[in-house]
Write a protein that holds these residues in place. Sequence first.
Motif, PDB file in Angstrom:
ATOM      1  N   ILE A 288      33.038  15.909  67.570  1.00  0.00           N
ATOM      2  CA  ILE A 288      31.752  16.602  67.674  1.00  0.00           C
ATOM      3  C   ILE A 288      31.263  16.605  69.119  1.00  0.00           C
ATOM      4  O   ILE A 288      30.658  17.587  69.588  1.00  0.00           O
ATOM      5  CB  ILE A 288      30.729  15.952  66.735  1.00  0.00           C
ATOM      6  N   HIS A 289      31.533  15.542  69.847  1.00  0.00           N
ATOM      7  CA  HIS A 289      31.111  15.493  71.249  1.00  0.00           C
ATOM      8  C   HIS A 289      31.818  16.557  72.075  1.00  0.00           C
ATOM      9  O   HIS A 289      31.202  17.226  72.925  1.00  0.00           O
ATOM     10  CB  HIS A 289      31.401  14.101  71.829  1.00  0.00           C
ATOM     11  N   THR A 290      33.111  16.760  71.828  1.00  0.00           N
ATOM     12  CA  THR A 290      33.833  17.755  72.614  1.00  0.00           C
ATOM     13  C   THR A 290      33.441  19.176  72.235  1.00  0.00           C
ATOM     14  O   THR A 290      33.419  20.074  73.088  1.00  0.00           O
ATOM     15  CB  THR A 290      35.346  17.557  72.471  1.00  0.00           C
ATOM     16  N   THR A 291      33.120  19.432  70.956  1.00  0.00           N
ATOM     17  CA  THR A 291      32.721  20.779  70.570  1.00  0.00           C
ATOM     18  C   THR A 291      31.286  21.108  70.983  1.00  0.00           C
ATOM     19  O   THR A 291      30.978  22.267  71.275  1.00  0.00           O
ATOM     20  CB  THR A 291      32.853  20.956  69.048  1.00  0.00           C
ATOM     21  N   LEU A 292      30.426  20.116  71.032  1.00  0.00           N
ATOM     22  CA  LEU A 292      29.029  20.359  71.395  1.00  0.00           C
ATOM     23  C   LEU A 292      28.813  20.391  72.904  1.00  0.00           C
ATOM     24  O   LEU A 292      28.048  21.231  73.400  1.00  0.00           O
ATOM     25  CB  LEU A 292      28.129  19.284  70.780  1.00  0.00           C
ATOM     26  N   PHE A 293      29.485  19.518  73.649  1.00  0.00           N
ATOM     27  CA  PHE A 293      29.165  19.342  75.062  1.00  0.00           C
ATOM     28  C   PHE A 293      30.316  19.731  75.989  1.00  0.00           C
ATOM     29  O   PHE A 293      30.112  20.501  76.941  1.00  0.00           O
ATOM     30  CB  PHE A 293      28.755  17.887  75.327  1.00  0.00           C
ATOM     31  N   LEU A 294      31.519  19.234  75.736  1.00  0.00           N
ATOM     32  CA  LEU A 294      32.622  19.528  76.652  1.00  0.00           C
ATOM     33  C   LEU A 294      33.001  21.005  76.645  1.00  0.00           C
ATOM     34  O   LEU A 294      33.451  21.536  77.676  1.00  0.00           O
ATOM     35  CB  LEU A 294      33.849  18.674  76.287  1.00  0.00           C
ATOM     36  N   SER A 295      32.834  21.670  75.508  1.00  0.00           N
ATOM     37  CA  SER A 295      33.158  23.099  75.450  1.00  0.00           C
ATOM     38  C   SER A 295      32.232  23.933  76.323  1.00  0.00           C
ATOM     39  O   SER A 295      32.616  25.023  76.777  1.00  0.00           O
ATOM     40  CB  SER A 295      33.094  23.587  74.011  1.00  0.00           C
ATOM     41  N   MET A 296      31.024  23.439  76.585  1.00  0.00           N
ATOM     42  CA  MET A 296      30.064  24.180  77.405  1.00  0.00           C
ATOM     43  C   MET A 296      30.513  24.274  78.858  1.00  0.00           C
ATOM     44  O   MET A 296      29.992  25.091  79.627  1.00  0.00           O
ATOM     45  CB  MET A 296      28.703  23.501  77.336  1.00  0.00           C
ATOM     46  N   GLU A 297      31.476  23.456  79.250  1.00  0.00           N
ATOM     47  CA  GLU A 297      31.994  23.534  80.609  1.00  0.00           C
ATOM     48  C   GLU A 297      32.911  24.737  80.811  1.00  0.00           C
ATOM     49  O   GLU A 297      33.211  25.096  81.959  1.00  0.00           O
ATOM     50  CB  GLU A 297      32.751  22.254  80.951  1.00  0.00           C
ATOM     51  N   VAL A 298      33.355  25.370  79.720  1.00  0.00           N
ATOM     52  CA  VAL A 298      34.318  26.467  79.810  1.00  0.00           C
ATOM     53  C   VAL A 298      33.677  27.812  79.480  1.00  0.00           C
ATOM     54  O   VAL A 298      33.956  28.822  80.130  1.00  0.00           O
ATOM     55  CB  VAL A 298      35.512  26.204  78.870  1.00  0.00           C
ATOM     56  N   PHE A 299      32.804  27.866  78.484  1.00  0.00           N
ATOM     57  CA  PHE A 299      32.211  29.147  78.067  1.00  0.00           C
ATOM     58  C   PHE A 299      30.749  28.932  77.695  1.00  0.00           C
ATOM     59  O   PHE A 299      30.309  27.806  77.433  1.00  0.00           O
ATOM     60  CB  PHE A 299      32.975  29.756  76.892  1.00  0.00           C
ATOM     61  N   GLN A 300      30.032  30.034  77.636  1.00  0.00           N
ATOM     62  CA  GLN A 300      28.640  30.021  77.227  1.00  0.00           C
ATOM     63  C   GLN A 300      28.552  30.028  75.702  1.00  0.00           C
ATOM     64  O   GLN A 300      29.453  30.538  75.014  1.00  0.00           O
ATOM     65  CB  GLN A 300      27.904  31.239  77.791  1.00  0.00           C
ATOM     66  N   PRO A 301      27.491  29.473  75.146  1.00  0.00           N
ATOM     67  CA  PRO A 301      27.360  29.458  73.678  1.00  0.00           C
ATOM     68  C   PRO A 301      27.312  30.870  73.100  1.00  0.00           C
ATOM     69  O   PRO A 301      26.735  31.787  73.690  1.00  0.00           O
ATOM     70  CB  PRO A 301      26.034  28.713  73.451  1.00  0.00           C
ATOM     71  N   PHE A 302      27.948  31.034  71.960  1.00  0.00           N
ATOM     72  CA  PHE A 302      27.909  32.287  71.213  1.00  0.00           C
ATOM     73  C   PHE A 302      27.739  31.951  69.740  1.00  0.00           C
ATOM     74  O   PHE A 302      27.620  30.770  69.374  1.00  0.00           O
ATOM     75  CB  PHE A 302      29.165  33.120  71.472  1.00  0.00           C
ATOM     76  N   ASN A 309      29.883  24.311  64.947  1.00  0.00           N
ATOM     77  CA  ASN A 309      29.262  22.998  65.054  1.00  0.00           C
ATOM     78  C   ASN A 309      28.369  22.686  63.860  1.00  0.00           C
ATOM     79  O   ASN A 309      28.238  21.517  63.473  1.00  0.00           O
ATOM     80  CB  ASN A 309      28.453  22.904  66.344  1.00  0.00           C
ATOM     81  N   ALA A 310      27.763  23.711  63.251  1.00  0.00           N
ATOM     82  CA  ALA A 310      26.971  23.478  62.041  1.00  0.00           C
ATOM     83  C   ALA A 310      27.853  22.985  60.903  1.00  0.00           C
ATOM     84  O   ALA A 310      27.476  22.075  60.150  1.00  0.00           O
ATOM     85  CB  ALA A 310      26.243  24.757  61.637  1.00  0.00           C
ATOM     86  N   LEU A 311      29.053  23.551  60.777  1.00  0.00           N
ATOM     87  CA  LEU A 311      29.977  23.092  59.738  1.00  0.00           C
ATOM     88  C   LEU A 311      30.442  21.658  60.008  1.00  0.00           C
ATOM     89  O   LEU A 311      30.563  20.851  59.080  1.00  0.00           O
ATOM     90  CB  LEU A 311      31.183  24.026  59.665  1.00  0.00           C
ATOM     91  N   LEU A 312      30.673  21.329  61.255  1.00  0.00           N
ATOM     92  CA  LEU A 312      31.062  19.956  61.589  1.00  0.00           C
ATOM     93  C   LEU A 312      29.947  18.967  61.262  1.00  0.00           C
ATOM     94  O   LEU A 312      30.204  17.860  60.780  1.00  0.00           O
ATOM     95  CB  LEU A 312      31.427  19.858  63.070  1.00  0.00           C
ATOM     96  N   LEU A 313      28.708  19.368  61.497  1.00  0.00           N
ATOM     97  CA  LEU A 313      27.578  18.488  61.187  1.00  0.00           C
ATOM     98  C   LEU A 313      27.399  18.329  59.686  1.00  0.00           C
ATOM     99  O   LEU A 313      26.982  17.263  59.215  1.00  0.00           O
ATOM    100  CB  LEU A 313      26.304  19.039  61.834  1.00  0.00           C
ATOM    101  N   ILE A 314      27.703  19.382  58.899  1.00  0.00           N
ATOM    102  CA  ILE A 314      27.666  19.252  57.438  1.00  0.00           C
ATOM    103  C   ILE A 314      28.702  18.228  56.968  1.00  0.00           C
ATOM    104  O   ILE A 314      28.421  17.375  56.112  1.00  0.00           O
ATOM    105  CB  ILE A 314      27.900  20.624  56.771  1.00  0.00           C
ATOM    106  N   LEU A 315      29.897  18.305  57.537  1.00  0.00           N
ATOM    107  CA  LEU A 315      30.925  17.320  57.192  1.00  0.00           C
ATOM    108  C   LEU A 315      30.488  15.914  57.576  1.00  0.00           C
ATOM    109  O   LEU A 315      30.719  14.954  56.826  1.00  0.00           O
ATOM    110  CB  LEU A 315      32.236  17.667  57.892  1.00  0.00           C
ATOM    111  N   GLN A 316      29.837  15.783  58.732  1.00  0.00           N
ATOM    112  CA  GLN A 316      29.392  14.466  59.151  1.00  0.00           C
ATOM    113  C   GLN A 316      28.319  13.921  58.219  1.00  0.00           C
ATOM    114  O   GLN A 316      28.277  12.713  57.940  1.00  0.00           O
ATOM    115  CB  GLN A 316      28.860  14.525  60.589  1.00  0.00           C
ATOM    116  N   ALA A 317      27.437  14.796  57.709  1.00  0.00           N
ATOM    117  CA  ALA A 317      26.439  14.352  56.733  1.00  0.00           C
ATOM    118  C   ALA A 317      27.106  13.854  55.455  1.00  0.00           C
ATOM    119  O   ALA A 317      26.688  12.836  54.878  1.00  0.00           O
ATOM    120  CB  ALA A 317      25.470  15.497  56.423  1.00  0.00           C
TER     121      ALA A 317
END
Length: 401
Positions: A288-302, A309-317
């Motif tokens: 989750i850390h790499t998808t939320l933060f490290l990915s922002m170093e390569v591309f802008q959010p879309f 990331n919402a699906l990953l957070l559902i799995l984490q819940a």
Amino acid sequence: MLKMDILDQWLWRQEYWLPPGISWEDMRKMEKAHCPLPRDLFLSLPIAFTCIAIRFIFERYVAVPLSRYLGVRDRRRVPVVFSPKLEGFYIQHYPREPSQSEMNTLVKHSGLARRQVEVWFRHRRNLDRPSNTTKFCEACWRFVFYMMSFSFGVLSLIDKPWFWDQRECWKGYPQQPVDQLHFWYYLIELGFYWSLLLCVSVDVKRKDFKEQVVHHIATIFLLSFSYCSNYIRVGTLVMLVHDSSDFLLESAKMFNYAGWKTTCDSLFVIFAVVFLVTRLVVFPSKIIHTTLFLSMEVFQPFMGYYFFNALLLILQALHIFWAWLILRMVYKFLFLGKLEKDERSDDESLEDEEDCEEEQPSWKQREVVLNCKLASLTSSCVLNNLTPQRSNLSSRLPKSR
């Protein structure tokens, strides 16, 4: 037809699936490598039906003989006398029990006593409960798949740079080539979860039935979307983390149904440690850390960034929910001295009570047994009272002599 074309164009708009500045044409221009395309996902459906067919053959010719070899025993089921009124009510209102007014109506129309109607419903529900052999076969099939999937994932990822450094997941994204091993790893895993969702109505229902359905749907959406958006490097890590503990849980269930309590307890402790480490430490801190933060170093959010990331957070819940259940079982094991059955397992307390009632002797037999016990207790009390009297008498004899 025009509406379908409009829907297709709207659904596959590149703004939804790809970062800004990247189009589907750019993805197709990838040379000397397989480009992940949405149409590849249709292969997961025949794979799902293949998994169902293989599961049927495996459970019948492998799991059932293995259950007999390990000593799995099924509870004795008492058949019920067919009653149209009671059967109709049972099918219409299952699993709800009849209320007081409904019970009075059923007694009146069936011609049976109230006690007989209550026993009929208990035995009828008992017939619909899955046997230990059925639950063993299901756990055995999942154990084999998760074990093979985890082994395949480790062998295919151990030499990849993103396995050790998660920043490599975004190097060259999204124009990253897909290996054939990871292509089939993805589609087979996706097909397996499709098979679980298709068989959810016939599989063993547990207390977390709704959470399991949400988990399967979220996993299917996660795998499908990550494949179309070429999040495959991160997706392989997600699958590996989940498979690392799932096969341990299924193996513990197998030995639990077989009655091997010591082996079951040992495997469950190992599973609990692996689950808590991988789902509550590795998954949020690495993936989750790499998808939320490290990915922002390569591309802008879309849009795909937020959806993934919402699906990953559902799995984490869901991980937190299951971790709470596991910690409850660990608490019972450490402080109560025994490991209770799976907190997610189907409720079998009523079945146990029914079996106890069925195994009890008749009233006359119990009365005879009770009388025998009372007689033995009385005789023992009399003997205990006579013993000191005899000792006193023997102590007096020398004096009189």
